[in-house]
Design an enzyme around this catalytic site. Structure first.
Site, short mmCIF file in Angstrom:
data_model
loop_
_atom_site.label_atom_id
_atom_site.label_comp_id
_atom_site.label_asym_id
_atom_site.label_seq_id
_atom_site.Cartn_x
_atom_site.Cartn_y
_atom_site.Cartn_z
N GLN A 1 11.37 1.04 15.99
CA GLN A 1 11.67 -0.09 15.09
C GLN A 1 13.08 0.06 14.51
O GLN A 1 13.85 -0.90 14.43
CB GLN A 1 10.62 -0.12 13.97
CG GLN A 1 10.98 -1.02 12.81
CD GLN A 1 9.88 -1.08 11.78
OE1 GLN A 1 8.81 -1.62 12.04
NE2 GLN A 1 10.12 -0.53 10.60
N HIS B 1 7.07 5.69 1.45
CA HIS B 1 7.81 4.51 0.97
C HIS B 1 8.71 4.90 -0.22
O HIS B 1 9.86 4.49 -0.29
CB HIS B 1 6.85 3.42 0.47
CG HIS B 1 5.99 2.82 1.54
ND1 HIS B 1 4.64 3.01 1.59
CD2 HIS B 1 6.29 2.02 2.59
CE1 HIS B 1 4.13 2.34 2.62
NE2 HIS B 1 5.11 1.73 3.25
N GLN C 1 3.22 -9.05 13.52
CA GLN C 1 3.42 -7.76 14.17
C GLN C 1 2.12 -7.04 14.52
O GLN C 1 2.12 -5.94 15.05
CB GLN C 1 4.32 -6.86 13.33
CG GLN C 1 3.70 -6.28 12.08
CD GLN C 1 4.71 -5.44 11.32
OE1 GLN C 1 5.67 -5.94 10.76
NE2 GLN C 1 4.49 -4.12 11.30
N SER D 1 0.19 4.09 5.51
CA SER D 1 -0.83 3.31 4.79
C SER D 1 -2.16 3.39 5.53
O SER D 1 -3.22 3.31 4.92
CB SER D 1 -0.38 1.86 4.68
OG SER D 1 0.88 1.80 4.06
N ARG D 2 -2.09 3.55 6.84
CA ARG D 2 -3.33 3.62 7.63
C ARG D 2 -4.12 4.90 7.37
O ARG D 2 -5.31 4.96 7.69
CB ARG D 2 -3.00 3.53 9.13
CG ARG D 2 -2.55 2.15 9.55
CD ARG D 2 -2.53 2.04 11.06
NE ARG D 2 -2.36 0.67 11.48
CZ ARG D 2 -1.18 0.08 11.63
NH1 ARG D 2 -0.08 0.77 11.41
NH2 ARG D 2 -1.10 -1.18 12.03
N LYS E 1 10.11 7.45 10.90
CA LYS E 1 8.76 7.52 11.48
C LYS E 1 8.58 6.39 12.50
O LYS E 1 8.00 6.60 13.56
CB LYS E 1 7.68 7.41 10.40
CG LYS E 1 6.29 7.52 10.96
CD LYS E 1 5.26 7.60 9.88
CE LYS E 1 4.75 6.24 9.48
NZ LYS E 1 3.84 5.64 10.50
N ASN F 1 0.86 -1.18 0.00
CA ASN F 1 0.00 0.00 0.00
C ASN F 1 0.90 1.24 0.00
O ASN F 1 0.82 2.10 0.87
CB ASN F 1 -0.95 0.00 1.20
CG ASN F 1 -2.07 1.01 1.02
OD1 ASN F 1 -2.24 1.92 1.81
ND2 ASN F 1 -2.82 0.89 -0.06
N LEU F 2 1.75 1.27 -1.00
CA LEU F 2 2.86 2.23 -1.03
C LEU F 2 2.38 3.67 -1.21
O LEU F 2 1.41 3.94 -1.91
CB LEU F 2 3.83 1.86 -2.15
CG LEU F 2 4.39 0.43 -2.05
CD1 LEU F 2 5.34 0.15 -3.22
CD2 LEU F 2 5.10 0.18 -0.72
N HIS F 3 3.10 4.58 -0.55
CA HIS F 3 2.82 6.02 -0.66
C HIS F 3 4.15 6.75 -0.80
O HIS F 3 5.22 6.11 -0.85
CB HIS F 3 2.01 6.50 0.56
CG HIS F 3 2.59 6.07 1.88
ND1 HIS F 3 3.79 6.56 2.35
CD2 HIS F 3 2.18 5.18 2.81
CE1 HIS F 3 4.06 6.01 3.51
NE2 HIS F 3 3.10 5.15 3.82
#
Ligand code: AMP
Length: 282
Positions: free
Chosen positions: A154, A37, A61, A188-189, A150, A32-34
């Site tokens: 992680q 990414h 995850q 993506s959210r 972001k 769901n690339l934006h």
């Protein structure tokens, strides 16, 4: 662009690249690339490296099965974006194969500080990310791997994986957060919100900017007080803050009164059931 779906084919492809003396850049994603990414695909080192993007929605995850089920997917558009950005290979393994490839006897030693911030609220999340990233690193054995700031906590964990399990042979490149015009970090959210909800969500970033200004300019700032007021103000416009913390970006320790270096604001929040995270350096 080559599209590979099996671990064996991916291993063979990477071996053949190495035999030809090629270096490999890996960009792990859940699709769901934006534009966020896409920014991971622009590094100048790509001029000489082959670009491999992985697309795997990692069930391990997600601590919430609805969140996993509702995770947006847009494979055709993703392939178009990757081709436009001259990606050499898309690795899209099946869930069964990747999960089946993780051995029971493997060690997954999380670094310190994974039980705070997102680790505190998303049970098992970092362990799930750890398992899959370690697996991807083993399959692709990249020269460099790209991750967004972001997801800062992680990123710290990925640095740990590279150091402890791959002898620092994989260079981890940290990329800046790309934002919408209103300041909302791309995610993506965001596709699960209406335009007006996205606009409301952008007030969290605006609040981080205001807090940064206060922390930098007011020597007598009281973070506990600022935190309380911010959470209250944001709740009035429909934002439920999960955490809002000011911590050291080096080791996530709590800031002491006179600390001025390496400060970072971290936030996680809900808007209409969608969970988002953000952070800014102070
Ligand atoms: P995801 O598909 O959400 O797992 O993200 C894949 C990679 O893209 C991770 O390294 C993220 O940190 C990075 N990423 C996601 N959103 C952004 C953004 N807005 N700006 C920069 N990098 C991002």
């Amino acid at each position: 662009m080559k599209i590979i779906t099996s671990i064996k084919d991916q291993t063979d492809y990477c071996n053949s690249l190495r035999k030809k003396g090629e270096s490999i850049s890996l960009i792990p994603t859940m699709g769901n690339l934006h534009k966020g990414h896409e920014s991971l695909l622009f590094d100048p080192s790509y001029i000489k490296n082959k670009k491999i993007v992985s697309l795997f929605v990692n069930p391990l995850q997600f601590n919430n099965s609805d969140d996993y089920k509702n995770y947006p997917k847009s494979i055709d558009a993703d392939i178009e974006i990757l081709e436009k950005n001259k990606v050499d290979c898309l690795f899209m393994p099946s869930e069964d194969e990747i999960l089946g490839d993780i051995s029971e006897s493997e060690s997954f030693d999380l670094p310190e500080h994974m039980n705070i911030l997102c680790g505190k609220y998303r049970d098992g999340h970092f362990l799930g990310v750890f398992k899959i990233i370690k697996q991807l690193f083993k399959i692709v054995r990249p020269t460099a791997a790209y991750f967004g700031k972001k997801d800062y906590q992680q990123l710290i964990m990925i640095n740990h994986i590279a150091k402890e399990y791959f002898k620092n042979e994989i260079k981890i490149v940290a990329c800046d957060t790309i934002r919408e015009d209103n300041g909302l970090a791309m995610s993506s959210r965001n596709n699960r919100m209406t335009k007006s909800q996205r606009n409301i969500a952008s007030f969290v970033y605006k609040k981080l900017v205001v807090l940064r200004e206060i922390i930098k300019t007011d020597k007598n700032y009281n973070f506990k007080e600022l935190q309380k007021i911010s959470i209250k103000e944001l709740s009035i416009i429909g934002i439920k803050i999960e955490y809002l913390e000011l911590l050291s970006s080096n080791n996530f320790s709590v800031i002491q009164k006179d600390d001025t270096d390496n400060l970072m604001l971290f936030v996680a929040f809900y808007i209409s059931g969608v969970r988002l995270i953000d952070n800014i350096e102070v």
